[in-house]
Design an enzyme around this catalytic site. Structure first.
Site, short mmCIF file in Angstrom:
data_model
loop_
_atom_site.label_atom_id
_atom_site.label_comp_id
_atom_site.label_asym_id
_atom_site.label_seq_id
_atom_site.Cartn_x
_atom_site.Cartn_y
_atom_site.Cartn_z
CD GLU A 7 24.71 -20.84 13.34
OE1 GLU A 7 23.99 -20.01 12.78
OE2 GLU A 7 24.29 -21.94 13.72
CG ASN B 225 21.18 -21.99 18.50
OD1 ASN B 225 20.91 -21.95 17.31
ND2 ASN B 225 22.27 -22.57 18.96
CD GLU C 63 29.72 -22.55 19.39
OE1 GLU C 63 28.52 -22.25 19.44
OE2 GLU C 63 30.16 -23.45 18.67
CG ASN D 18 20.38 -25.26 16.23
OD1 ASN D 18 20.44 -24.18 15.68
ND2 ASN D 18 21.47 -25.90 16.66
CG ASP E 109 23.03 -25.23 13.27
OD1 ASP E 109 22.24 -24.41 13.79
OD2 ASP E 109 24.23 -25.29 13.58
#
Length: 304
Positions: A36, A121, A145, A179, A233
């Site tokens: 990510e 996030n 996470e 997100n 995302d």
């Protein structure tokens, strides 16, 4: 995946002018649990990204991968501010932090109205220095996470940190799970993904867009686009205002008017992406276990 044009799916002829037909999808690294938060460091010619469950951040520098930070406190999204400092969203600390030039960590936000944030996030920095981030609950849903906990915030919000006072304001409060987010090239619009369908199959799979008012408020929220595979995302915007977003089957590219132009097909579910390279025309893609990259004819609208 073969190094040929089969990685591209054309939905609109405009997409042909954004891709290099002969450019293949390069797998640069493949030992993550959930990749990510990629961010490009042009001054160092390297990419830093998060491997959230493994509690580490990695650095790619032209073929060499090393550990940038470990433990990472379950860092997810990353960006850079206008001074080149790293700004990160920590699931573990439930906070947004800035890494100073000397390596020390400054906490930019960890509470709103006296209560702990959920689990920041993704994050972007506007040209005026304000920091905007999303705060869903993914980092407190389990110990995978982050650290399991009950949310203290009644809603899952998009926030703005004022560059002068450091004050924190909730600019949108009606998301299910906000997100990824990114500004249009002229910063008059903010795009925000809702990824609630990750845990609720009935939830919409869309990106919303808002008008930015006086650089501080958002208005006129509406649906920008729906995804036909997976969920949105992380994403970025190119210099022409096209939105390149993560999806279940790869990267989807939408024009500024919300039309699906085409797809870059990726073997693994994509979580996030960023533009990088000396000309910002290389798209770096974090997808489940791997880091991929592909060259385009366009470039990123912002650094990081």
């Amino acid at each position: 995946m073969p190094q040929n044009a089969s990685i591209y799916e054309i939905h609109d002829d405009r997409f042909r002018h954004l891709i290099v037909g002969s450019a293949g999808l390069d797998e640069l690294y493949s030992d993550c649990r959930w990749a990510e938060g990629p961010v490009w460091f042009a001054d160092l010619n390297c990419l830093v990204w998060s491997d959230i469950p493994n509690q580490r951040m990695l650095r790619w520098a032209e073929g060499t991968v090393s550990v940038f930070r470990s433990p990472s406190n379950f860092v997810n999204g990353n960006t850079r501010d206008r001074q080149g400092r790293l700004v990160s969203c920590e699931h573990g600390g439930r906070r947004v932090t800035r890494t100073e030039i000397d390596g020390t960590i400054t906490v930019l936000a960890d509470r709103y109205q006296g209560k702990r944030l959920n689990s920041p996030n993704d994050v972007v920095v506007r040209s005026d220095g304000s920091v905007w981030f999303t705060d869903p609950t993914y980092g407190i849903k389990s110990d995978y996470e982050g650290y399991r906990a009950e949310p203290e915030q009644a809603t899952r919000n998009v926030y703005r940190i004022d560059p002068e006072s450091g004050g924190l304001d909730a600019v949108v409060t009606d998301f299910s799970q906000p997100n990824g987010l990114a500004f249009s090239p002229d910063e008059t619009r903010l795009y925000v993904a809702d990824s609630a369908s990750s845990h609720d199959v009935t939830a919409p799979r869309y990106i919303r867009v808002f008008d930015v008012v006086d650089g501080k408020r958002l208005a006129n929220g509406r649906v920008f686009c729906h995804l036909d595979n997976g969920l949105p995302d992380g994403f970025r915007v190119d210099i022409d205002g096209n939105v390149w977003t993560s999806a279940g089957d790869g990267v989807h590219c939408f024009s500024a008017d919300g039309a699906l132009l085409g797809k870059i097909l990726v073997p693994q579910t994509v979580a996030n992406l960023t533009f990088g390279g000396p000309r910002r025309n290389r798209l770096f893609i974090t997808a489940t276990r791997s880091l991929y990259a592909v060259y385009l004819t366009t470039s990123g609208a912002t650094l990081g």
